[in-house]
Design a protein around this motif. Structure first.
Motif, short mmCIF file in Angstrom:
data_model
loop_
_atom_site.label_atom_id
_atom_site.label_comp_id
_atom_site.label_asym_id
_atom_site.label_seq_id
_atom_site.Cartn_x
_atom_site.Cartn_y
_atom_site.Cartn_z
N ALA A 1 0.84 -1.20 0.00
CA ALA A 1 0.00 0.00 0.00
C ALA A 1 0.88 1.25 0.00
CB ALA A 1 -0.92 0.01 1.21
N PRO B 1 -7.94 -1.70 3.45
CA PRO B 1 -8.85 -1.85 2.31
C PRO B 1 -8.32 -2.83 1.26
CG PRO B 1 -8.78 0.44 2.96
CD PRO B 1 -7.74 -0.27 3.78
N SER C 1 0.07 4.00 1.42
CA SER C 1 -0.03 4.57 2.76
C SER C 1 -0.68 3.55 3.67
CB SER C 1 -0.85 5.86 2.74
OG SER C 1 -2.23 5.57 2.55
N THR C 2 -0.47 3.71 4.99
CA THR C 2 -1.06 2.78 5.95
C THR C 2 -2.58 2.80 5.88
OG1 THR C 2 0.85 3.06 7.40
CG2 THR C 2 -1.12 2.12 8.38
N ARG C 3 -3.16 3.95 5.60
CA ARG C 3 -4.62 4.05 5.50
C ARG C 3 -5.17 3.20 4.36
NH1 ARG C 3 -6.97 7.84 8.70
NH2 ARG C 3 -5.60 9.42 9.63
N GLU C 4 -4.37 2.97 3.34
CA GLU C 4 -4.81 2.18 2.20
C GLU C 4 -4.58 0.68 2.39
OE1 GLU C 4 -2.70 3.72 -1.11
OE2 GLU C 4 -3.61 5.70 -1.01
#
Length: 330
Positions: A15, A23, A17-20
């Motif tokens: 990913a 998902p 970013s970690t936020r991605e």
């Protein structure tokens, strides 16, 4: 319970970013579910493993991730491949996996093994002990966990663990399955014959005939019909519609691993080490290899991981379509 086709996610380094990240994990699991996989797995580790990456690469805590996946899926079974017994108190582990079963509507499987990654134990302050210690602990743990999963209230006084009428509520069933994972022909296979519903065999594919023979001996020693113990094999898959591109990816992956640890094995040495566990080519080529090297050796099913490109949309679906007809017959 039946796991003839499983998908393991051992890698979270894709990913931006970690936020991605999560998902992308959900997307893979949903794709596996839609493609007919029986189960999805995460590893129970705190650091990335040698042979896949470096310790500082992303690694999710297993049961938190599985609990979230339970709410994002509907049919696919969920498990670790496999839980390190040394990382959790056995009654707590029984409670954890039973809660996952409740959250998922009866889709949890307890994957469990003795634990082996010394670096994690030292870094996180868990006692590592000897090889013998860890298997003694696993056997004691199974004597506690198995009855708790069945609704019993075990009292146990062992060398490592102690319980007093340990209660495990709520449950939605009394037959939550246990899967052992490993390669040990005496200890792991012996425990599987006594306690498990499923054994995932981790070894070179060329070793499988000997492993299956050893497992049958362990079953015979405890009076168990080996046909009642389902088996699978953990396969490292690198696949692409273009078989040459898949083979190139396999080489690049080994070169990347070798570069990460200049003091370790070279890419050529890694190829020799991992080659017996790798299945590389187009999905159809991989399916032919799985049939010949695994299923024809007497193993019931296969659990695949695809470190290089499993996170790319469509890859899991392709593999599911290629392997499903081999393992879901009749």
């Amino acid at each position: 319970m039946s796991i003839r086709l499983g998908y393991q996610m051992p890698n979270f380094s894709y990913a931006d970013s970690t936020r991605e990240l999560f998902p992308a994990v959900i997307a893979q699991t949903r794709e596996a579910e839609a493609a007919g996989f029986d189960a999805a797995f995460v590893m129970d580790h705190f650091y990335q493993l040698p042979g896949i990456g470096t310790p500082d690469q992303p690694m999710l805590e297993a049961y938190t991730a599985l609990g979230a996946l339970a709410t994002a899926t509907e049919r696919i079974q969920l498990s670790t491949l496999v839980t390190g017994n040394t990382y959790r108190n056995p009654p707590l582990l029984a409670k954890t996996v039973t809660t996952l079963d409740v959250v998922s509507g009866g889709r949890a499987v307890l994957g469990i093994g003795a634990g082996w990654f010394e670096l994690e134990h030292l870094a996180y302050g868990y006692e590592f002990g000897t090889f013998t210690d860890r298997f003694q602990r696993l056997e004691e743990a199974l004597q506690i966990i198995q009855p708790m999963l069945h609704g019993e209230r075990p009292s146990f006084d062992g060398k490592w663990y102690h319980t007093r009428e340990a209660i495990n509520e709520p449950r939605i069933r009394d037959d939550l399955p246990i899967m052992l994972g490993g390669s040990g022909e005496k200890k792991t296979f012996g425990l599987a014959a006594r306690y498990a519903d499923h054994l995932n065999i981790i070894c070179g594919a060329s070793e499988l005939p000997r492993k299956i023979e050893a497992l049958h001996r362990r079953c015979e020693e405890v009076g168990r019909d080996p046909n009642t113990l389902e088996t699978s094999y953990l396969a490292l898959v690198l696949t692409d519609d273009d078989g040459n591109r898949a083979r190139k990816q396999a080489d690049e992956f080994l070169q990347q691993l070798a570069a990460q640890d200049p003091s370790g094995p070279s890419a050529e040495q890694l190829r020799e080490i991992q080659g017996d566990r790798q299945f590389v080519g187009t999905p159809d080529e991989v399916a032919e290899q799985i049939q010949r090297r695994v299923l024809d050796q007497g193993v019931d099913g296969v659990i695949v991981n695809m470190v290089a490109n499993g996170h790319e949309p469509g890859v899991v679906e392709q593999v599911g379509k290629a392997l499903g007809p081999l393992v879901h017959k009749g």
